[in-house]
Design a protein around this motif. Structure first.
Motif, PDB file in Angstrom:
ATOM      1  N   SER A 266       0.775  -1.300  -0.069  1.00  0.00           N
ATOM      2  CA  SER A 266       0.061  -0.158   0.152  1.00  0.00           C
ATOM      3  C   SER A 266       0.714   1.358   0.069  1.00  0.00           C
ATOM      4  O   SER A 266       2.005   1.309   0.402  1.00  0.00           O
ATOM      5  CB  SER A 266      -1.005  -0.084   1.225  1.00  0.00           C
ATOM      6  OG  SER A 266      -0.174  -0.049   2.424  1.00  0.00           O
TER       7      SER A 266
ATOM      8  N   THR B 263      -4.179   0.492  -2.489  1.00  0.00           N
ATOM      9  CA  THR B 263      -3.967  -1.015  -1.871  1.00  0.00           C
ATOM     10  C   THR B 263      -3.709  -1.843  -3.035  1.00  0.00           C
ATOM     11  O   THR B 263      -4.633  -2.159  -3.819  1.00  0.00           O
ATOM     12  CB  THR B 263      -4.939  -1.373  -1.078  1.00  0.00           C
ATOM     13  OG1 THR B 263      -4.915  -0.553   0.181  1.00  0.00           O
ATOM     14  CG2 THR B 263      -4.647  -2.894  -0.422  1.00  0.00           C
TER      15      THR B 263
ATOM     16  N   THR C 162      -6.571  -6.774   4.396  1.00  0.00           N
ATOM     17  CA  THR C 162      -5.623  -5.514   4.321  1.00  0.00           C
ATOM     18  C   THR C 162      -5.124  -5.136   5.740  1.00  0.00           C
ATOM     19  O   THR C 162      -3.922  -5.143   5.941  1.00  0.00           O
ATOM     20  CB  THR C 162      -6.074  -4.439   3.522  1.00  0.00           C
ATOM     21  OG1 THR C 162      -6.342  -4.928   2.386  1.00  0.00           O
ATOM     22  CG2 THR C 162      -4.865  -3.363   3.335  1.00  0.00           C
TER      23      THR C 162
END
Lengths: 316, 316
Positions: A221, A234, B304
């Motif tokens: 990211s 991302t 994430t």
């Protein structure tokens, strides 16, 4: 934090591998070029008290033309109108705003026909907008990249990576080196399915050929101020160890040609000439080198900082 | 930020693999248990205007007995005496302080005979102190861990990992599951050399057998308040895909026994019973699952965030 200083060591069978000529790498600086972001130069885009985007203060005035959509437009804060209380209404309004900004040239891209989601810190989608407007509003953008590589031997660096040269006619990053397959991730398709779809489109890999070779390996990211706005990206990363018989094919449109490069050639070019690549591909190759034991704590300056720098903290 | 919501998808040969029963995983919470750190409860340890450690405010008073070593001792700041202007002098003084704190029980460990380095944000070592005092002073601690695994087939989860059961007699984490090989990283030895040394000591792997199988794969870091003080840890992570003929041997002292577990069994136990493991081993196994395509954006909640959570920002 860096690893301990190199010290005299016992010779092992792999000594040459683990003490190669890469101590000079200052790859952290190359990652940082993709992470230039000054929060004070952005106004939060607020929906129902939640920040879901960041607009460059110098671009904020373009939004004053839409009083039905934004109840507050100042260099300190952009507030979506509270009458837009649900995702569907917000999406209709924001799609209209995006079309208007494209028409006036405030957004310099083409309509992409891909829905991106403005998400709050809890990952709830509060509205959709076309991908072309994502950087203007500084909403979260997701993408997928594939590392397609061929292994020639057992050592970590006995590996070559497929690289694609972006066609000279492309609007973004013409003539730059790219991964074998990559692309934006719209809403309503999973990273895995999107990766298969892109692999079919860009490298002509049939799903049956590639799906049993490909696996998910993590996330990169970055948060970067770019001319289009804020790239808060991302990247879902996938690896595929390809047999030498499985060769990507270009249709000569998006990708001019594919080349198979020894990993050390690719990493050396990242260091010597990062501008030869689409910028995020430098991060992708560094991450590959770190995960595959080519860039190691024993041969890479500022190793720990380098690992950390590939995963920027979200800006909201 | 989480991946897009799951959506209906085309069936592929690997559909069952990429849509397994792991959507319920809330592994971020397990990582966060290893990242409990409230900066306001710590006093910076300052050397020549650089912060190099963090001492719990409730422990600060123990340092008031050493006015020759610390020119300032308050709950807001601990300042090394400016007369200690070089690493050697600081090291002598701090080793003496550490011995005194062990003698009074302010540090509840045994002398480890391993030098750890107090480093500033630019990674310069400003003094050395015995490992036993590292958490008390909240200096950077480094370690190494090896994932020793056996591959049974081509799919990402066709993998078993070797786990070691810590002996019931050990002072720290008795009876907990650990990696096959791990250990602290003193100054003056490189991560690679240290990993080889520990592999020989803990699993009886000869350097000639393991060195061509082992490679560096990155870093896990965490910042955690523990009873000994602040654990600000960086783990250098190595993978080794082992042939089934290479079996770790325990001497029955540090490790009671080794077991080979299917990776899904290991990850399921991390989720169901993280307290069965030495805490940082949960992070190690999650990282392994992420890098090897077992925990994927398509099957793992808050994917994430999970990747980000494994690499905590350094506290100074």
């Amino acid at each position: 934090m860096a690893p301990p200083s190199p010290s005299p060591r016992a010779e092992t069978p792999d000594a040459t591998l683990h003490h190669p000529d890469m101590r000079c790498f200052q790859l952290v600086d190359i990652v940082r070029r993709n992470n230039r972001f000054a929060p004070a130069t952005y106004a939060p885009l607020v929906v129902d008290q939640r920040t879901v985007g960041l607009v460059a203060k110098e671009r904020v005035s373009a939004l004053q033309r839409f009083p039905d959509v934004f109840s507050e437009v100042t260099p300190d804060r952009i507030q979506l109108h509270p009458r837009l209380a649900h995702e569907a209404a917000r999406t209709t309004a924001m799609m209209d705003v995006a079309r208007a900004l494209l028409a006036t040239g405030d957004i310099g891209e083409k309509w992409k026909h891909e829905d991106y989601g403005a998400k709050d810190a809890a990952d709830q989608v509060v509205f959709r907008v076309d991908r072309s407007a994502a950087a203007f509003f500084g909403i979260t953008q997701c993408g997928c990249h594939l590392n397609g590589y061929v292994r020639h031997g057992p050592r970590p660096d006995d590996v070559s990576v497929w690289m694609g040269l972006r066609h000279a006619s492309r609007a973004l990053w013409p003539g730059k080196w790219d991964s074998i397959v990559g692309g934006g991730l719209p809403l309503d398709i999973s990273p895995w399915d999107n990766m298969l779809k892109e692999a079919s489109e860009e490298a002509k890999f049939a799903a049956n050929d590639i799906s049993h070779l490909m696996h998910s390996v993590g996330v990169i990211s970055y948060v970067n101020s770019e001319k289009e706005g804020l790239k808060h990206n991302t990247m879902f990363v996938f690896d595929a160890c390809l047999p030498s018989s499985l060769v990507p094919r270009s249709d000569g449109d998006e990708v001019e040609r594919f080349e198979l490069w020894p990993i050390r050639k690719a990493l050396a070019l990242v260091e010597a000439s990062p501008e030869s690549f689409k910028p995020d591909i430098c991060l992708l190759l560094i991450d590959f080198g770190l995960r595959h034991g080519i860039l190691t704590p024993d041969n890479t300056a500022a190793y720990t900082s380098l690992v950390h720098s590939l995963r920027a903290t979200p800006p909201f």
